[in-house]
Write a protein that holds these residues in place. Sequence first.
Motif, PDB file in Angstrom:
ATOM      1  N   ASP A   4       0.839  -1.194   0.000  1.00 57.60           N
ATOM      2  CA  ASP A   4       0.000   0.000   0.000  1.00 57.60           C
ATOM      3  C   ASP A   4       0.882   1.256   0.000  1.00 57.60           C
ATOM      4  OD1 ASP A   4      -1.343   2.167   1.817  1.00 57.60           O
ATOM      5  OD2 ASP A   4      -3.004   0.893   1.189  1.00 57.60           O
ATOM      6  N   LEU A   5       0.467   2.291  -0.722  1.00 61.19           N
ATOM      7  CA  LEU A   5       1.243   3.542  -0.756  1.00 61.19           C
ATOM      8  C   LEU A   5       1.387   4.164   0.630  1.00 61.19           C
ATOM      9  CD1 LEU A   5      -0.055   5.262  -4.022  1.00 61.19           C
ATOM     10  CD2 LEU A   5       2.179   4.239  -3.622  1.00 61.19           C
ATOM     11  N   ARG A   6       0.335   4.058   1.434  1.00 64.25           N
ATOM     12  CA  ARG A   6       0.408   4.610   2.790  1.00 64.25           C
ATOM     13  C   ARG A   6       1.409   3.823   3.638  1.00 64.25           C
ATOM     14  NH1 ARG A   6      -5.119   5.055   5.462  1.00 64.25           N
ATOM     15  NH2 ARG A   6      -5.016   2.835   5.101  1.00 64.25           N
ATOM     16  N   GLN A   7       1.436   2.500   3.465  1.00 65.13           N
ATOM     17  CA  GLN A   7       2.413   1.683   4.183  1.00 65.13           C
ATOM     18  C   GLN A   7       3.831   2.068   3.764  1.00 65.13           C
ATOM     19  OE1 GLN A   7       1.282  -2.338   3.192  1.00 65.13           O
ATOM     20  NE2 GLN A   7       0.200  -2.597   5.131  1.00 65.13           N
ATOM     21  N   ARG A   8       4.020   2.257   2.473  1.00 67.81           N
ATOM     22  CA  ARG A   8       5.347   2.644   1.976  1.00 67.81           C
ATOM     23  C   ARG A   8       5.814   3.957   2.579  1.00 67.81           C
ATOM     24  NH1 ARG A   8       4.812   1.252  -4.450  1.00 67.81           N
ATOM     25  NH2 ARG A   8       4.446  -0.957  -4.136  1.00 67.81           N
ATOM     26  N   GLU A   9       4.907   4.907   2.701  1.00 68.47           N
ATOM     27  CA  GLU A   9       5.285   6.202   3.260  1.00 68.47           C
ATOM     28  C   GLU A   9       5.648   6.078   4.733  1.00 68.47           C
ATOM     29  OE1 GLU A   9       6.329  10.129   3.575  1.00 68.47           O
ATOM     30  OE2 GLU A   9       6.154   8.842   1.821  1.00 68.47           O
ATOM     31  N   VAL A  10       4.914   5.277   5.485  1.00 65.60           N
ATOM     32  CA  VAL A  10       5.243   5.076   6.897  1.00 65.60           C
ATOM     33  C   VAL A  10       6.598   4.385   7.022  1.00 65.60           C
ATOM     34  CG1 VAL A  10       4.586   3.782   8.979  1.00 65.60           C
ATOM     35  CG2 VAL A  10       2.868   5.127   7.752  1.00 65.60           C
ATOM     36  N   VAL A  11       6.835   3.347   6.241  1.00 62.77           N
ATOM     37  CA  VAL A  11       8.126   2.648   6.278  1.00 62.77           C
ATOM     38  C   VAL A  11       9.244   3.604   5.880  1.00 62.77           C
ATOM     39  CG1 VAL A  11       9.499   0.825   5.180  1.00 62.77           C
ATOM     40  CG2 VAL A  11       7.174   0.336   5.968  1.00 62.77           C
ATOM     41  N   ARG A  12       9.004   4.434   4.888  1.00 60.51           N
ATOM     42  CA  ARG A  12      10.014   5.418   4.445  1.00 60.51           C
ATOM     43  C   ARG A  12      10.365   6.388   5.565  1.00 60.51           C
ATOM     44  NH1 ARG A  12       9.382  10.338   2.704  1.00 60.51           N
ATOM     45  NH2 ARG A  12      10.860  11.333   1.347  1.00 60.51           N
ATOM     46  N   GLN A  13       9.343   6.907   6.243  1.00 61.45           N
ATOM     47  CA  GLN A  13       9.585   7.841   7.337  1.00 61.45           C
ATOM     48  C   GLN A  13      10.346   7.162   8.487  1.00 61.45           C
ATOM     49  OE1 GLN A  13       9.133  11.156   7.544  1.00 61.45           O
ATOM     50  NE2 GLN A  13       8.470  11.084   5.420  1.00 61.45           N
ATOM     51  N   LEU A  14       9.995   5.920   8.786  1.00 59.52           N
ATOM     52  CA  LEU A  14      10.696   5.202   9.840  1.00 59.52           C
ATOM     53  C   LEU A  14      12.141   4.926   9.450  1.00 59.52           C
ATOM     54  CD1 LEU A  14       7.908   2.722  10.986  1.00 59.52           C
ATOM     55  CD2 LEU A  14       8.746   4.747  12.207  1.00 59.52           C
ATOM     56  N   PHE A  15      12.372   4.640   8.188  1.00 57.32           N
ATOM     57  CA  PHE A  15      13.733   4.404   7.713  1.00 57.32           C
ATOM     58  C   PHE A  15      14.564   5.678   7.818  1.00 57.32           C
ATOM     59  CE2 PHE A  15      16.919   4.427   4.308  1.00 57.32           C
ATOM     60  CZ  PHE A  15      17.655   3.296   4.664  1.00 57.32           C
TER      61      PHE A  15
END
Length: 99
Positions: A4-15
């Motif tokens: 999901d695009l929203r999941q990707r953004e959360v993972v990106r921010q955490l990274f």
Amino acid sequence: MVSDLRQREVVRQLFLEGPLSRFELHQRTGMTPNGVGTVVESLLKEKLVLECPPEPSSGGPPRVPIDLDPASLHVLGLAISPGRVEAGRVGIKGHLIGS
């Protein structure tokens, strides 16, 4: 797997900036607080992120940081040279897991 695009953004921010609380993820992604909560819960179920121990707060509920689960996210790398091939698994935060 992050689909999901929203999941990707959360993972990106955490990274990039993790660990972050759900509220901090809300601020950085622009998602609603409920939307962030839903995404984080799905990532927790998939064991891609984990909740860190709560941190004290000055008045409100304790801050519960979310971080990438280093045991679940990794990269496989290959080094190929004449007559030799080496493989290594590196955690998402850059630490060697195994070769």
